[in-house]
Design a protein around this motif. Structure first.
Motif, PDB file in Angstrom:
ATOM      1  N   GLN A  92      -0.351   8.095 -10.684  1.00 30.77           N
ATOM      2  CA  GLN A  92      -1.224   9.479 -10.298  1.00 30.77           C
ATOM      3  C   GLN A  92      -0.316  10.386  -9.502  1.00 30.77           C
ATOM      4  N   LEU A 133      -1.661   2.946  -9.828  1.00 31.25           N
ATOM      5  CA  LEU A 133      -3.129   2.542  -9.595  1.00 31.25           C
ATOM      6  C   LEU A 133      -3.065   1.251 -10.681  1.00 31.25           C
ATOM      7  N   TYR A 155      -1.719   2.852 -14.018  1.00 34.74           N
ATOM      8  CA  TYR A 155      -1.780   4.136 -14.226  1.00 34.74           C
ATOM      9  C   TYR A 155      -0.872   4.678 -13.000  1.00 34.74           C
ATOM     10  N   PHE A 172     -10.620  -0.508 -10.276  1.00 28.85           N
ATOM     11  CA  PHE A 172      -9.453   0.107 -10.075  1.00 28.85           C
ATOM     12  C   PHE A 172      -9.134  -0.592  -8.705  1.00 28.85           C
ATOM     13  N   GLY A 173      -7.860  -0.770  -8.452  1.00 31.06           N
ATOM     14  CA  GLY A 173      -7.203  -1.249  -7.031  1.00 31.06           C
ATOM     15  C   GLY A 173      -7.144   0.303  -6.335  1.00 31.06           C
ATOM     16  N   SER A 174      -6.631   0.162  -4.939  1.00 28.08           N
ATOM     17  CA  SER A 174      -6.532   1.054  -3.967  1.00 28.08           C
ATOM     18  C   SER A 174      -5.046   1.753  -4.425  1.00 28.08           C
ATOM     19  N   TYR A 183     -14.213  -0.568 -15.916  1.00 21.69           N
ATOM     20  CA  TYR A 183     -12.943  -0.595 -15.232  1.00 21.69           C
ATOM     21  C   TYR A 183     -13.267  -0.725 -13.860  1.00 21.69           C
ATOM     22  N   ARG A 193       0.744  -1.053   0.046  1.00 19.69           N
ATOM     23  CA  ARG A 193      -0.090  -0.045  -0.109  1.00 19.69           C
ATOM     24  C   ARG A 193       0.810   1.177  -0.044  1.00 19.69           C
ATOM     25  N   TYR A 194       2.039   1.142   0.697  1.00 22.90           N
ATOM     26  CA  TYR A 194       2.785   2.191   0.829  1.00 22.90           C
ATOM     27  C   TYR A 194       4.463   1.945   0.565  1.00 22.90           C
ATOM     28  N   PRO A 209      -4.988  10.487 -12.979  1.00 22.23           N
ATOM     29  CA  PRO A 209      -3.970   9.265 -13.483  1.00 22.23           C
ATOM     30  C   PRO A 209      -3.626   9.333 -15.050  1.00 22.23           C
TER      31      PRO A 209
END
Lengths: 113, 115
Positions: free
Chosen positions: B37, B91, B35, B106-108, B104, B9-10, B43
């Motif tokens: 962002q 993303l 993508y 999208f993931g987090s 579409y 996630r990070y 994005p």
């Protein structure tokens, strides 16, 4: 190639007031148009889309948008906003293949009590 | 239906280091996108896969970015070496197929900070 301009980077509004988020696009071919919402630390969620037919499109959470081909616009509206609508909103466009979404820079909607 | 999964996630790395991001699309989704962002921007498409083949990588900085989708399922995006301007949310999105009948998902995202 397509491009999208979102005219406001931030829109502050009081709860229960109406709101309009503006979007203009540029394209040499016919397009599909979309609005996505992004809540903090989450992915993009589709609010609504215009593919064909009626130019007034209704989406989730009480949002609607109107496609105006002559003005190349696709503005998003809600008659009465809630605190929970606070998020970032992205306008996007694709050609008729749908293979590539081009996004605007986003508009942060801040709903105040 | 499970969503699009991304990890980590990070991530915080120093410039010139390498980093990899992983994406697991929705089962059966043939089309996968990455993508980028950047803060304050929308994005931007980096690469599109159809099954395990690349459809569009015209905006992928190929001198430092690479992506693969082995067996047409999971995908990995790598940056080597990272620059400060690569700080962004990455993303991943997937679709059942092409054409606008397919939406579409999208993931987090993975938030990368390069220091």
């Amino acid at each position: 190639a397509q491009s999208v301009t979102q005219l406001d980077s931030q829109v502050p509004v009081f709860e229960e007031a109406p709101v309009e988020l503006r979007c203009n696009y540029s394209s040499s071919v016919s397009v599909y148009l979309f609005w996505y919402v992004q809540y903090p630390n989450q992915g993009l969620q589709l609010l609504l889309k215009y593919l064909s037919g009626s130019t007034l499109v209704k989406g989730i959470n009480g949002f609607e948008a109107e496609f105006n081909k002559s003005q190349t616009s696709f503005h998003l509206r809600k008659p009465s906003v809630h605190i929970s609508d606070t998020a970032e909103y992205f306008c996007a466009v694709s050609d008729l293949s749908g293979n590539k979404l081009v996004f605007g820079a986003g508009t942060i909607l801040r709903v105040k009590s | 239906e499970a969503g699009v999964a991304q990890s980590p996630r990070y991530k915080i790395i120093e410039k010139r280091q390498s980093v990899a991001f992983w994406c697991n699309p929705i089962s059966g989704h043939a089309t996968l996108y990455w993508y980028q962002q950047i803060l304050g921007q929308g994005p931007k498409l980096l690469i599109q896969f159809q099954n395990n083949g690349v459809v569009d990588d015209s905006q992928l900085p190929k001198d430092r970015f690479s992506a693969e989708r082995l067996k047409g399922v999971d995908s990995t995006l790598k940056i080597q070496p990272a620059k400060l301007e690569d700080s962004a949310v990455y993303l991943c999105a997937s679709r059942t197929g092409t054409g606008m009948a397919y939406g579409y998902t999208f993931g987090s995202g993975t938030r990368l900070t390069v220091v």
